[in-house]
Design a protein around this motif. Sequence first.
Motif, PDB file in Angstrom:
ATOM      1  N   TYR A 117       0.000   8.737  17.079  1.00 13.36           N
ATOM      2  CA  TYR A 117      -0.125   7.301  16.800  1.00 13.36           C
ATOM      3  C   TYR A 117       1.108   6.602  17.305  1.00 13.36           C
ATOM      4  CZ  TYR A 117      -3.974   8.484  13.727  1.00 13.36           C
ATOM      5  OH  TYR A 117      -5.162   8.940  13.233  1.00 13.36           O
ATOM      6  N   VAL A 118       0.911   5.529  18.065  1.00  6.25           N
ATOM      7  CA  VAL A 118       2.048   4.799  18.621  1.00  6.25           C
ATOM      8  C   VAL A 118       1.603   3.357  18.857  1.00  6.25           C
ATOM      9  CG1 VAL A 118       1.457   5.389  21.013  1.00  6.25           C
ATOM     10  CG2 VAL A 118       3.800   4.780  20.455  1.00  6.25           C
ATOM     11  N   GLY A 119       2.518   2.401  18.671  1.00  2.51           N
ATOM     12  CA  GLY A 119       2.213   1.021  18.999  1.00  2.51           C
ATOM     13  C   GLY A 119       1.381   0.294  17.966  1.00  2.51           C
ATOM     14  N   LEU A 120       1.308   0.826  16.751  1.00  5.92           N
ATOM     15  CA  LEU A 120       0.517   0.173  15.715  1.00  5.92           C
ATOM     16  C   LEU A 120       1.394  -0.752  14.885  1.00  5.92           C
ATOM     17  CD1 LEU A 120      -1.609   3.238  14.559  1.00  5.92           C
ATOM     18  CD2 LEU A 120      -2.255   1.429  16.157  1.00  5.92           C
ATOM     19  N   GLY A 121       0.778  -1.756  14.292  1.00  4.82           N
ATOM     20  CA  GLY A 121       1.512  -2.709  13.479  1.00  4.82           C
ATOM     21  C   GLY A 121       2.091  -2.084  12.230  1.00  4.82           C
ATOM     22  N   ARG A 130       2.452  -2.685  24.077  1.00  2.37           N
ATOM     23  CA  ARG A 130       2.015  -4.053  23.829  1.00  2.37           C
ATOM     24  C   ARG A 130       3.171  -4.927  23.369  1.00  2.37           C
ATOM     25  NH1 ARG A 130      -3.650  -4.227  20.750  1.00  2.37           N
ATOM     26  NH2 ARG A 130      -2.575  -6.037  19.908  1.00  2.37           N
ATOM     27  N   ARG A 131       3.132  -6.174  23.787  1.00  2.00           N
ATOM     28  CA  ARG A 131       4.136  -7.116  23.303  1.00  2.00           C
ATOM     29  C   ARG A 131       3.934  -7.378  21.820  1.00  2.00           C
ATOM     30  NH1 ARG A 131       5.064 -13.304  25.572  1.00  2.00           N
ATOM     31  NH2 ARG A 131       6.821 -13.835  24.195  1.00  2.00           N
ATOM     32  N   PHE A 132       2.668  -7.538  21.419  1.00  2.00           N
ATOM     33  CA  PHE A 132       2.324  -7.714  20.009  1.00  2.00           C
ATOM     34  C   PHE A 132       1.533  -6.501  19.562  1.00  2.00           C
ATOM     35  CE2 PHE A 132       2.498 -11.998  21.857  1.00  2.00           C
ATOM     36  CZ  PHE A 132       3.528 -12.536  21.079  1.00  2.00           C
ATOM     37  N   LYS A 133       1.993  -5.852  18.518  1.00  2.00           N
ATOM     38  CA  LYS A 133       1.370  -4.606  18.080  1.00  2.00           C
ATOM     39  C   LYS A 133       0.000  -4.855  17.452  1.00  2.00           C
ATOM     40  CE  LYS A 133       5.771  -2.233  17.391  1.00  2.00           C
ATOM     41  NZ  LYS A 133       5.587  -1.344  18.538  1.00  2.00           N
ATOM     42  N   ALA A 134      -0.749  -3.787  17.290  1.00  2.00           N
ATOM     43  CA  ALA A 134      -2.100  -3.880  16.724  1.00  2.00           C
ATOM     44  C   ALA A 134      -2.028  -3.819  15.208  1.00  2.00           C
ATOM     45  CB  ALA A 134      -2.958  -2.734  17.257  1.00  2.00           C
ATOM     46  N   PHE A 135      -2.506  -4.861  14.550  1.00  2.00           N
ATOM     47  CA  PHE A 135      -2.515  -4.912  13.095  1.00  2.00           C
ATOM     48  C   PHE A 135      -3.932  -4.684  12.570  1.00  2.00           C
ATOM     49  CE2 PHE A 135       1.347  -7.092  14.300  1.00  2.00           C
ATOM     50  CZ  PHE A 135       2.260  -6.655  13.348  1.00  2.00           C
ATOM     51  N   PHE A 136      -4.058  -4.566  11.254  1.00  2.00           N
ATOM     52  CA  PHE A 136      -5.323  -4.201  10.627  1.00  2.00           C
ATOM     53  C   PHE A 136      -6.517  -5.059  11.068  1.00  2.00           C
ATOM     54  CE2 PHE A 136      -3.567  -1.546   7.010  1.00  2.00           C
ATOM     55  CZ  PHE A 136      -4.372  -0.445   7.298  1.00  2.00           C
ATOM     56  N   PRO A 137      -6.406  -6.399  11.101  1.00  2.00           N
ATOM     57  CA  PRO A 137      -7.597  -7.177  11.454  1.00  2.00           C
ATOM     58  C   PRO A 137      -8.182  -6.791  12.807  1.00  2.00           C
ATOM     59  CG  PRO A 137      -5.944  -8.593  10.453  1.00  2.00           C
ATOM     60  CD  PRO A 137      -5.283  -7.267  10.684  1.00  2.00           C
ATOM     61  N   GLU A 138      -7.336  -6.630  13.816  1.00  2.00           N
ATOM     62  CA  GLU A 138      -7.819  -6.234  15.139  1.00  2.00           C
ATOM     63  C   GLU A 138      -8.393  -4.829  15.118  1.00  2.00           C
ATOM     64  OE1 GLU A 138      -6.113  -5.128  19.597  1.00  2.00           O
ATOM     65  OE2 GLU A 138      -4.798  -6.139  18.156  1.00  2.00           O
ATOM     66  N   ALA A 139      -7.649  -3.897  14.520  1.00  2.00           N
ATOM     67  CA  ALA A 139      -8.096  -2.500  14.496  1.00  2.00           C
ATOM     68  C   ALA A 139      -9.402  -2.353  13.731  1.00  2.00           C
ATOM     69  CB  ALA A 139      -7.013  -1.616  13.874  1.00  2.00           C
ATOM     70  N   LEU A 140      -9.577  -3.136  12.654  1.00  2.00           N
ATOM     71  CA  LEU A 140     -10.799  -3.043  11.865  1.00  2.00           C
ATOM     72  C   LEU A 140     -12.021  -3.488  12.666  1.00  2.00           C
ATOM     73  CD1 LEU A 140     -12.193  -2.474   9.179  1.00  2.00           C
ATOM     74  CD2 LEU A 140     -11.656  -4.817   8.484  1.00  2.00           C
ATOM     75  N   VAL A 141     -11.878  -4.552  13.435  1.00  2.00           N
ATOM     76  CA  VAL A 141     -12.997  -5.010  14.258  1.00  2.00           C
ATOM     77  C   VAL A 141     -13.386  -3.938  15.274  1.00  2.00           C
ATOM     78  CG1 VAL A 141     -13.693  -6.682  16.017  1.00  2.00           C
ATOM     79  CG2 VAL A 141     -12.482  -7.464  13.979  1.00  2.00           C
ATOM     80  N   VAL A 142     -12.397  -3.349  15.936  1.00  2.00           N
ATOM     81  CA  VAL A 142     -12.682  -2.300  16.918  1.00  2.00           C
ATOM     82  C   VAL A 142     -13.312  -1.093  16.239  1.00  2.00           C
ATOM     83  CG1 VAL A 142     -11.672  -0.761  18.647  1.00  2.00           C
ATOM     84  CG2 VAL A 142     -10.791  -3.084  18.389  1.00  2.00           C
ATOM     85  N   LEU A 143     -12.794  -0.714  15.068  1.00  2.00           N
ATOM     86  CA  LEU A 143     -13.358   0.404  14.312  1.00  2.00           C
ATOM     87  C   LEU A 143     -14.837   0.164  14.003  1.00  2.00           C
ATOM     88  CD1 LEU A 143     -11.721   2.129  11.220  1.00  2.00           C
ATOM     89  CD2 LEU A 143     -14.129   1.548  11.241  1.00  2.00           C
ATOM     90  N   LEU A 144     -15.176  -1.043  13.562  1.00  2.00           N
ATOM     91  CA  LEU A 144     -16.562  -1.335  13.185  1.00  2.00           C
ATOM     92  C   LEU A 144     -17.491  -1.294  14.390  1.00  2.00           C
ATOM     93  CD1 LEU A 144     -16.007  -4.181  10.566  1.00  2.00           C
ATOM     94  CD2 LEU A 144     -16.652  -1.798  10.130  1.00  2.00           C
ATOM     95  N   VAL A 145     -17.006  -1.734  15.539  1.00  2.00           N
ATOM     96  CA  VAL A 145     -17.831  -1.660  16.751  1.00  2.00           C
ATOM     97  C   VAL A 145     -18.068  -0.198  17.138  1.00  2.00           C
ATOM     98  CG1 VAL A 145     -17.955  -2.209  19.204  1.00  2.00           C
ATOM     99  CG2 VAL A 145     -17.079  -3.909  17.598  1.00  2.00           C
TER     100      VAL A 145
END
Length: 216
Positions: free
Chosen positions: A22-26, A193-208
Amino acid sequence: MALQKGQYHPAGPGDLRSPCPYVGLGLDIASTLVNRVFQVHSDDPKSGPRGGSRAGLRDPNQVNKDGIPVLNLDQVGRPHALEHDVSITRQDRELGDCIHLDPELCRRFLRSAKEGKIRTADMGRYRKTRYEEQQKDNPDLQFGKFEHYVGCAELAALRCVFGKGVTKGIPDDFVRAVFGEERLPYDEGWSPRRFKAFFPEALVVLLVISHYAWPF
């Protein structure tokens, strides 16, 4: 051997590696992961050690010389914790090596790419294919909704960290470097990434991913 920061060094015979990086996560995702896995592991938290967790990875009293809780990387593959059957690039524990890369599975995952990119839907469809295969091949398969969502979360993290935008997917040479050689794909043009991946973004991708991978 002294290495410079960022210098790649493949695993040697005595090195301990984990099955998934795991790398680059919020900070919200990273903190949740660290807090959970640094708990003491218990197959049954109700009857196990106080404060134990199924997703915890530490042994009881596993600390360094200063009394600080520590983990070995290979403990990420601990049975009945976060490690699960139906991996994208590893064999089920009952069928083979669940820690180290299965080159054929990695090649098959890469073949799911279209036009050199592995998109979110491709990940979900391939995960469902893997489930159907393992359901036939592994009579001791352990894979319920918990394992399904953990597996989808792993792919969501991969997609968020190494993807090239919402619709462009992950370049297949990035995936080849991360899984095939266990290194960050700097040579292939990736940068954090300049801006790391936080829960809201990761959750949407997870659900897809979960939508396309849903096997139940």
